[in-house]
Design a protein around this motif. Structure first.
Motif, PDB file in Angstrom:
ATOM      1  N   GLY A  42       0.812  -1.217   0.000  1.00 30.35           N
ATOM      2  CA  GLY A  42       0.000   0.000   0.000  1.00 30.35           C
ATOM      3  C   GLY A  42       0.845   1.266   0.000  1.00 30.35           C
ATOM      4  O   GLY A  42       0.488   2.265  -0.621  1.00 30.35           O
ATOM      5  N   CYS A  43       1.987   1.226   0.673  1.00 31.55           N
ATOM      6  CA  CYS A  43       2.890   2.387   0.714  1.00 31.55           C
ATOM      7  C   CYS A  43       4.121   2.192  -0.167  1.00 31.55           C
ATOM      8  O   CYS A  43       4.517   3.091  -0.900  1.00 31.55           O
ATOM      9  N   HIS A  44       4.732   1.001  -0.081  1.00 31.37           N
ATOM     10  CA  HIS A  44       6.007   0.766  -0.770  1.00 31.37           C
ATOM     11  C   HIS A  44       5.821   0.257  -2.195  1.00 31.37           C
ATOM     12  O   HIS A  44       6.809   0.066  -2.902  1.00 31.37           O
ATOM     13  N   GLY A  45       4.565   0.047  -2.616  1.00 32.59           N
ATOM     14  CA  GLY A  45       4.270  -0.279  -4.004  1.00 32.59           C
ATOM     15  C   GLY A  45       4.318  -1.755  -4.336  1.00 32.59           C
ATOM     16  O   GLY A  45       4.900  -2.559  -3.612  1.00 32.59           O
ATOM     17  N   GLU A  46       3.661  -2.092  -5.444  1.00 32.05           N
ATOM     18  CA  GLU A  46       3.693  -3.457  -5.947  1.00 32.05           C
ATOM     19  C   GLU A  46       5.125  -3.815  -6.292  1.00 32.05           C
ATOM     20  O   GLU A  46       5.858  -2.997  -6.848  1.00 32.05           O
ATOM     21  N   ASN A  47       5.527  -5.022  -5.944  1.00 30.12           N
ATOM     22  CA  ASN A  47       6.885  -5.492  -6.192  1.00 30.12           C
ATOM     23  C   ASN A  47       7.943  -4.579  -5.572  1.00 30.12           C
ATOM     24  O   ASN A  47       9.068  -4.493  -6.066  1.00 30.12           O
ATOM     25  N   GLY A  48       7.559  -3.871  -4.504  1.00 29.19           N
ATOM     26  CA  GLY A  48       8.515  -3.060  -3.759  1.00 29.19           C
ATOM     27  C   GLY A  48       8.957  -1.780  -4.436  1.00 29.19           C
ATOM     28  O   GLY A  48       9.934  -1.169  -4.011  1.00 29.19           O
ATOM     29  N   ILE A  49       8.239  -1.341  -5.470  1.00 40.87           N
ATOM     30  CA  ILE A  49       8.606  -0.106  -6.166  1.00 40.87           C
ATOM     31  C   ILE A  49       7.580   0.967  -5.814  1.00 40.87           C
ATOM     32  O   ILE A  49       6.437   0.923  -6.250  1.00 40.87           O
ATOM     33  N   SER A  50       8.005   1.905  -5.012  1.00 44.43           N
ATOM     34  CA  SER A  50       7.116   2.927  -4.471  1.00 44.43           C
ATOM     35  C   SER A  50       6.638   3.901  -5.542  1.00 44.43           C
ATOM     36  O   SER A  50       7.406   4.349  -6.382  1.00 44.43           O
ATOM     37  N   GLN A  51       5.361   4.219  -5.460  1.00 43.28           N
ATOM     38  CA  GLN A  51       4.762   5.268  -6.287  1.00 43.28           C
ATOM     39  C   GLN A  51       4.311   6.436  -5.403  1.00 43.28           C
ATOM     40  O   GLN A  51       3.620   7.331  -5.863  1.00 43.28           O
ATOM     41  N   THR A  52       4.715   6.388  -4.135  1.00 46.02           N
ATOM     42  CA  THR A  52       4.244   7.357  -3.148  1.00 46.02           C
ATOM     43  C   THR A  52       5.380   8.266  -2.719  1.00 46.02           C
ATOM     44  O   THR A  52       6.461   7.795  -2.354  1.00 46.02           O
ATOM     45  N   GLN A  53       5.112   9.567  -2.744  1.00 44.84           N
ATOM     46  CA  GLN A  53       6.139  10.544  -2.385  1.00 44.84           C
ATOM     47  C   GLN A  53       6.673  10.302  -0.976  1.00 44.84           C
ATOM     48  O   GLN A  53       5.913  10.012  -0.051  1.00 44.84           O
ATOM     49  N   ASN A  54       7.991  10.417  -0.848  1.00 42.80           N
ATOM     50  CA  ASN A  54       8.709  10.265   0.433  1.00 42.80           C
ATOM     51  C   ASN A  54       8.640   8.869   1.030  1.00 42.80           C
ATOM     52  O   ASN A  54       9.001   8.678   2.194  1.00 42.80           O
ATOM     53  N   ILE A  55       8.184   7.885   0.244  1.00 43.63           N
ATOM     54  CA  ILE A  55       8.198   6.487   0.682  1.00 43.63           C
ATOM     55  C   ILE A  55       9.215   5.760  -0.188  1.00 43.63           C
ATOM     56  O   ILE A  55       9.107   5.774  -1.412  1.00 43.63           O
ATOM     57  N   PRO A  56      10.216   5.121   0.413  1.00 42.74           N
ATOM     58  CA  PRO A  56      11.269   4.499  -0.396  1.00 42.74           C
ATOM     59  C   PRO A  56      10.801   3.236  -1.104  1.00 42.74           C
ATOM     60  O   PRO A  56       9.914   2.531  -0.629  1.00 42.74           O
ATOM     61  N   SER A  57      11.431   2.947  -2.240  1.00 42.90           N
ATOM     62  CA  SER A  57      11.285   1.645  -2.876  1.00 42.90           C
ATOM     63  C   SER A  57      12.126   0.650  -2.099  1.00 42.90           C
ATOM     64  O   SER A  57      13.216   0.978  -1.615  1.00 42.90           O
ATOM     65  N   LEU A  58      11.618  -0.577  -1.981  1.00 44.52           N
ATOM     66  CA  LEU A  58      12.331  -1.624  -1.258  1.00 44.52           C
ATOM     67  C   LEU A  58      12.852  -2.717  -2.183  1.00 44.52           C
ATOM     68  O   LEU A  58      13.647  -3.553  -1.748  1.00 44.52           O
ATOM     69  N   ALA A  59      12.416  -2.716  -3.427  1.00 41.18           N
ATOM     70  CA  ALA A  59      12.845  -3.746  -4.375  1.00 41.18           C
ATOM     71  C   ALA A  59      14.358  -3.691  -4.559  1.00 41.18           C
ATOM     72  O   ALA A  59      14.919  -2.632  -4.819  1.00 41.18           O
ATOM     73  N   GLY A  60      15.006  -4.846  -4.407  1.00 43.57           N
ATOM     74  CA  GLY A  60      16.448  -4.919  -4.589  1.00 43.57           C
ATOM     75  C   GLY A  60      17.249  -4.372  -3.424  1.00 43.57           C
ATOM     76  O   GLY A  60      18.483  -4.351  -3.482  1.00 43.57           O
ATOM     77  N   GLN A  61      16.556  -3.950  -2.366  1.00 43.46           N
ATOM     78  CA  GLN A  61      17.288  -3.454  -1.189  1.00 43.46           C
ATOM     79  C   GLN A  61      17.985  -4.637  -0.529  1.00 43.46           C
ATOM     80  O   GLN A  61      17.472  -5.757  -0.546  1.00 43.46           O
ATOM     81  N   LEU A  62      19.136  -4.403   0.030  1.00 43.10           N
ATOM     82  CA  LEU A  62      19.917  -5.498   0.594  1.00 43.10           C
ATOM     83  C   LEU A  62      19.211  -6.146   1.780  1.00 43.10           C
ATOM     84  O   LEU A  62      18.606  -5.465   2.614  1.00 43.10           O
ATOM     85  N   ASP A  63      19.322  -7.458   1.818  1.00 43.26           N
ATOM     86  CA  ASP A  63      18.673  -8.278   2.824  1.00 43.26           C
ATOM     87  C   ASP A  63      18.990  -7.792   4.237  1.00 43.26           C
ATOM     88  O   ASP A  63      18.095  -7.509   5.034  1.00 43.26           O
ATOM     89  N   GLN A  64      20.277  -7.682   4.560  1.00 37.95           N
ATOM     90  CA  GLN A  64      20.658  -7.275   5.921  1.00 37.95           C
ATOM     91  C   GLN A  64      20.176  -5.869   6.239  1.00 37.95           C
ATOM     92  O   GLN A  64      19.733  -5.587   7.364  1.00 37.95           O
ATOM     93  N   TYR A  65      20.259  -4.973   5.259  1.00 37.62           N
ATOM     94  CA  TYR A  65      19.812  -3.603   5.508  1.00 37.62           C
ATOM     95  C   TYR A  65      18.325  -3.580   5.873  1.00 37.62           C
ATOM     96  O   TYR A  65      17.921  -2.949   6.859  1.00 37.62           O
ATOM     97  N   THR A  66      17.511  -4.265   5.075  1.00 36.17           N
ATOM     98  CA  THR A  66      16.075  -4.289   5.343  1.00 36.17           C
ATOM     99  C   THR A  66      15.794  -4.901   6.706  1.00 36.17           C
ATOM    100  O   THR A  66      14.996  -4.360   7.493  1.00 36.17           O
TER     101      THR A  66
END
Length: 199
Positions: A42-66
């Motif tokens: 709802g916030c971070h987008g389908e498949n982790g790609i954000s379409q919402t301002q000031n909300i980061p995309s999570l797709a491809g983000q490093l496992d440990q970081y997340t």
């Protein structure tokens, strides 16, 4: 005052590390992570790609970081009124699985062509001058618990850098990022965010 806040927040991080770090490592269940991530879309987008301002995309983000960011949110070391009620319900397995799931996704590409190459050039100079690649690597894809920042949403990067500079942003890497962001001018932050968003 900024350093007092940083030290206080690092104490919270130490408690989070103690709670999370003593567990035996297990492989992530990516399918379970995908199911759990439905509440994130709802916030971070389908498949982790954000379409919402000031909300980061999570797709491809490093496992440990997340994983660590979720631990920081859950412990209260990192605060966000939208994230807190969600993360408080996550188990360690949920966090492990979410980290694995988002890391398995294809990272986002720049949302639009670079419409301001001069600004990107200034951003590249600022990134080189401030040594951003020391932690985030030359391609800004991050490593281990250091965030992938390449092709992240521009306005989110801008906000994150301002939050690190002011001491509002806490959590993993806060001391390193606070030191890196504090001397940045507003113009450098704008240029850096533009450059990184259009890699």
């Amino acid at each position: 005052m900024r350093y007092v806040r940083v030290l206080r927040d690092l104490c919270g991080v130490a408690l989070a590390v103690a709670a999370f770090g003593g567990l035996p490592a297990r492989a992530a269940d990516v399918a379970a992570g995908k199911a759990k991530a439905e509440q994130c879309s709802g916030c971070h987008g389908e498949n982790g790609i954000s379409q919402t301002q000031n909300i980061p995309s999570l797709a491809g983000q490093l496992d440990q970081y997340t994983q660590w960011q979720l631990v920081y949110f859950r412990s209260g070391a990192r605060k966000n009124e939208l994230m807190q009620p969600i993360v408080e319900q996550l188990t360690n397995d949920d966090i492990r699985n979410l980290g694995g799931y988002f890391a398995s996704l294809t990272p986002p590409k720049a949302a639009a062509p670079d419409d301001n190459p001069d600004l990107s050039r200034k951003g590249a100079q600022a990134a080189a001058g401030r040594g951003c690649a020391r932690c985030h690597l030359d391609n800004f894809a991050g490593t281990k618990a250091v965030a992938r920042i390449a092709d992240q949403r521009e306005e989110y990067l801008n906000k994150a850098l301002h939050d690190f500079k002011s001491g509002q942003r806490v959590g993993g890497g806060v001391a390193a990022m606070a030191d890196a962001a504090y001397p940045l001018s507003d113009e450098e932050i704008t240029a850096l965010a533009h450059y990184l968003a259009h890699l």
